[in-house]
Design a protein around this motif. Sequence first.
Motif: not given
Lengths: 107, 155
Positions: A27, B136, B139-140, B143-144, B147-148, B150-151
């Motif tokens: 990202y 981030i 978090g990724a 909690h994958p 994360y997905d 959110f982004f």
Amino acid sequence: MILQQLSFIDWLSHHSLACPFKRYFGYDCPGCGLQRSVVSLLEGDFLASFKYYPATIPLVFIIIFTAFHLKFDFKVGASVIKFAFLGIAAIVFINYIYKIYTHQLIA
Amino acid sequence: MSDEQQNPPQNNPIDLNKPEQPNTPPSGFGPITPPPFQQPPPFGQFGGMGGQQNLPNATVALVLGILALPACCFYGIFGLIFGIIAWALGGSDVKKYQLNPTMYTESSFKNAKAGKICGMIATILSLLFIIFFVLIIAGAITHPEAYDRFFKGFN
């Protein structure tokens, strides 16, 4: 001369450095879009430049202004630079938050 | 001979006394020590001569402070490095100017101050981004799914 310039821009647009952050983590970083933005600015497309990275035009302004300030020593130059810098920092920050918020980080 | 012998002893004490007077070295060094105290005035005079200098690092601090902002890419680390250098250089120059305002030009003082503030802002911004990245990534990893969501949005 113009052809040379155009070919230079063309070369530049195909040889921009890949963001290491984007490559590894997938990202955008806060600086992503800057190179594309500069290329569109060189092509004369201000709107595209703004869309890629809103802080480019102010950044170019502040760099040119600083060069002139160091050369000619304007009276209020230093404070202009200070406030412009603060504004640009705010633009960069807000732009990044906006990108996260609108899910543009993963393109 | 005896007189001569006596005289030298008399002379010697005198000679000894003479050294002793300087030997009360405090008084001997007394005249020498003032110069260090007089050093500040020469500086003042030097400044007063109209030989005002630019602060040594004002320009560098300003340029680095401004470059720190575009350097925020590359993990924010270059922004952090440039920002901290600009902050330190600008700060030291501001202190230098405040110690000796007559010696340096005011415009370079303003530049140094601007460089210091620009460096400060860039440092804070870079730090924010670095903290954000670390959060981030953490978090990724932990909690994958969140994360997905959110982004990438809910698509």
